[in-house]
Design an enzyme around this catalytic site. Structure first.
Site, PDB file in Angstrom:
ATOM      1  N   LYS A 180      -6.219  -0.957  -4.958  1.00  0.00           N
ATOM      2  CA  LYS A 180      -6.939   0.312  -4.806  1.00  0.00           C
ATOM      3  C   LYS A 180      -5.871   1.388  -4.938  1.00  0.00           C
ATOM      4  CE  LYS A 180      -8.028   3.580  -2.569  1.00  0.00           C
ATOM      5  NZ  LYS A 180      -7.701   4.952  -2.984  1.00  0.00           N
TER       6      LYS A 180
ATOM      7  N   GLY B  17     -10.277   6.355  -0.161  1.00  0.00           N
ATOM      8  CA  GLY B  17      -9.762   5.457   0.866  1.00  0.00           C
ATOM      9  C   GLY B  17     -10.812   5.021   1.880  1.00  0.00           C
TER      10      GLY B  17
ATOM     11  N   GLU C 286       4.069   0.648   4.810  1.00  0.00           N
ATOM     12  CA  GLU C 286       5.176   1.538   4.436  1.00  0.00           C
ATOM     13  C   GLU C 286       4.644   2.946   4.623  1.00  0.00           C
ATOM     14  OE1 GLU C 286       8.020   0.332   3.790  1.00  0.00           O
ATOM     15  OE2 GLU C 286       7.672  -1.676   3.025  1.00  0.00           O
TER      16      GLU C 286
ATOM     17  N   CYS D 243       9.092   9.546   0.539  1.00  0.00           N
ATOM     18  CA  CYS D 243       9.002   9.123   1.949  1.00  0.00           C
ATOM     19  C   CYS D 243      10.366   9.029   2.603  1.00  0.00           C
ATOM     20  CB  CYS D 243       8.251   7.811   2.046  1.00  0.00           C
ATOM     21  SG  CYS D 243       8.849   6.620   0.873  1.00  0.00           S
TER      22      CYS D 243
ATOM     23  N   GLU E 152       6.496  15.287   9.262  1.00  0.00           N
ATOM     24  CA  GLU E 152       6.775  15.087   7.841  1.00  0.00           C
ATOM     25  C   GLU E 152       6.074  16.187   7.049  1.00  0.00           C
ATOM     26  OE1 GLU E 152       4.874  11.747   5.736  1.00  0.00           O
ATOM     27  OE2 GLU E 152       6.858  11.290   4.972  1.00  0.00           O
TER      28      GLU E 152
END
Ligand code: NAD
Length: 478
Positions: A170, A203, A245, A279, A383
């Site tokens: 996906k 999602g 991750e 990231c 972040e």
């Protein structure tokens, strides 16, 4: 316009069960580049059924044969490298030169490396009277983000296929075109039907349907910590193995004996790669209090080299952000930094100058540096995922290590020092998955992954292959 209207299921291009589509935007201009179908649960179920049906035969295909397919896929991607680089430069906004090297280059290498690794990997060993064999996990659900879209797919699909698993992918709905190129390449490689399947969509709809499906044995996810938590909750109902991750807020620790010019430039380059949408970006630069003035000037100078511009232009160093939503988010963080009292060294929330013509609709932001950032403040902790660097000062090495570790994340980091042994000592005390010492280069064979809320499990090299294997011991009668 690149309109896709099919999924890839059971070795064929399959018609979606609904007519719903998702617009894909060109990051450089904001224009719609094309659409992909928005899958429904029914489509995902068909893909999982195909992967389940293909598993038995694929898991018993000899590793050498599996390696042949991986090599063919690597060669197929290589033949289309220019197209991949251009597609991702537009979908994500990474400047074309870097996109060719990183976004197109890495996935080619990843498939090639796993083909090679299969030649060396030991799938079984004798321990006492047991034969310990390593079985493939089964059907793998792979869910990926947009920032390094094809590489993140490759880091899941290549080792899963190498292990003998079948896969349902996906991909990100924001940058899905590159995934179609991979599906086409896989189709041409002649990989048996059902071994690789792909369904695009949102999602919470198809992603969750994949995670919940009882015939899926393992989930490999790269993306936000928010979605990672949700996926873990859902996967727990089926006691599935989950590899995550997730995000990061990595520290670059510059020690007092470092070559400041090199360390600051290295940190800024790392922080601004892919417009900060990486990231592992070192977004917190930790510097000795006594060096602050010098560091501030060097950081402002380094940031100036990153003039925002057209991602398709060969000379551009800083492309746009990937989406309008990301642009709004990053600008809001810049405003928040100012409100919280950090010193704006360079950049700011307003639109950058020099963006003309059709580029005006793109998602450009000024490369920004904040000084004297409070490590506990919002921009010191969260972040941002944009070209925003926070300079944080420390009094001594102990305090530097404490600040570096004082976040919910633990993905990456850097240490700079004139004394490599001293740098290593500090790096060993940092709670993060990969730490570059004096700008040590990225190593594809090393394990990649995080501590704490940056996730768990590892990708890349042999470590990435092991995520998709399960131990089985056969006790032999003596
Ligand atoms: P995201 O979590 O919004 O989306 C990632 C993928 O998950 C997409 O395919 C999305 O459709 C899907 N998804 C979203 N909600 C879901 C749900 N409830 N169930 C199942 N699937 C769901 O993240 P993003 O915005 O695409 O990516 C940015 C984030 O990814 C950043 O936080 C970044 O740090 C992180 N990231 C981490 C790594 C790493 O290796 N650690 C690498 C790249 C990006």
């Amino acid at each position: 316009m690149a309109n896709h209207d099919k999924f890839y299921i059971n070795g064929q291009w399959a018609t979606p069960s609904t007519k719903e589509t998702i617009d894909v935007h060109n990051a450089g201009t904001g224009a719609v580049m094309g659409t992909v179908p928005a899958g429904a649960e029914k489509d995902m179920n068909a893909a999982v059924d195909a992967a389940r049906a293909a598993f038995d035969a694929w898991s018993q295909t000899p590793p050498a044969k599996r390696a042949e397919y991986l090599s063919k896929i690597s060669a197929g991607l290589k033949a289309r490298a220019d197209e991949i680089a251009k597609s991702i430069a537009q979908e994500v906004g990474m400047p074309i030169k870097l996109s060719a090297r990183i976004q197109a280059g890495l996935p080619i290498a990843v498939f090639g490396n796993y083909a090679k690794l299969l030649g060396e990997f030991k799938f079984e060993e004798q321990v006492g009277n047991s034969l310990v064999v390593r079985d493939p996990m089964g059907v793998v659900g792979a869910i990926t983000p947009w920032n390094y879209p094809l590489n993140q797919i490759a880091l899941k699909v290549a080792p899963a296929l190498a292990a003998g698993c079948t896969v349902v992918l996906k991909p990100s709905e924001i940058a899905p075109f590159n995934a179609y190129i991979l599906a086409e390449v896989i189709h041409e490689s002649g990989l048996p039907a059902g071994v690789f399947n792909m369904v695009t969509g949102l999602g919470p709809v198809v992603g969750e349907a994949l995670v919940k499906h009882p015939e899926v044995d393992a989930i490999s996810f790269t993306g936000s910590t928010r979605a990672g938590k949700r996926i873990s909750e859902l996967a727990a109902q089926g006691v599935k193995r989950v590899t995550l991750e997730l995000g990061g807020k990595s520290a670059s620790v510059i020690l007092d004996d470092a070559d400041l010019a090199t360390a600051v430039k290295g940190t800024v380059n790392n922080c601004y790669l892919n417009s900060g949408q990486t990231c592992t970006a070192t977004t917190r630069m930790l510097v000795p209090e006594s060096k602050y003035a010098e560091v501030k000037a060097l950081a402002a100078e380094a940031a100036k080299a990153f003039t925002p511009g057209d991602p398709l232009a060969e000379t551009t160093r800083l492309g746009p952000l990937s989406s309008a939503m990301q642009l709004e988010r990053v600008r809001a963080y810049i405003r928040k930094g100012q409100e919280e009292g950090a010193e704006l060294v360079t950049g700011g929330a307003e639109a950058p100058e020099g963006i003309e013509g059709q580029l005006r609709g793109g998602y450009y932001v000024k490369p920004t540096v904040f000084g004297k950032v409070n490590p506990k403040s919002t921009i010191g902790q969260e972040e941002i995922f944009g070209p925003v660097l926070s300079i944080i000062t420390y009094k001594d090495e102990e305090e530097a290590i404490r600040i570096a570790n004082d976040t919910i994340y633990g993905l990456a980091g850097g240490v700079w020092s004139g004394d490599a042994a001293r740098a290593q000592k500090v790096a060993r005390r940092m709670r993060a998955g990969q730490i570059d010492i004096n700008g040590g280069p990225f190593n594809m064979a090393a394990p990649f992954g995080g501590f704490k809320q940056s996730g768990h499990g590892r990708e890349a090299g042999v470590y990435g292959l092991e995520e998709f294997l399960e131990y089985k011991s056969l006790q032999l009668k003596q």
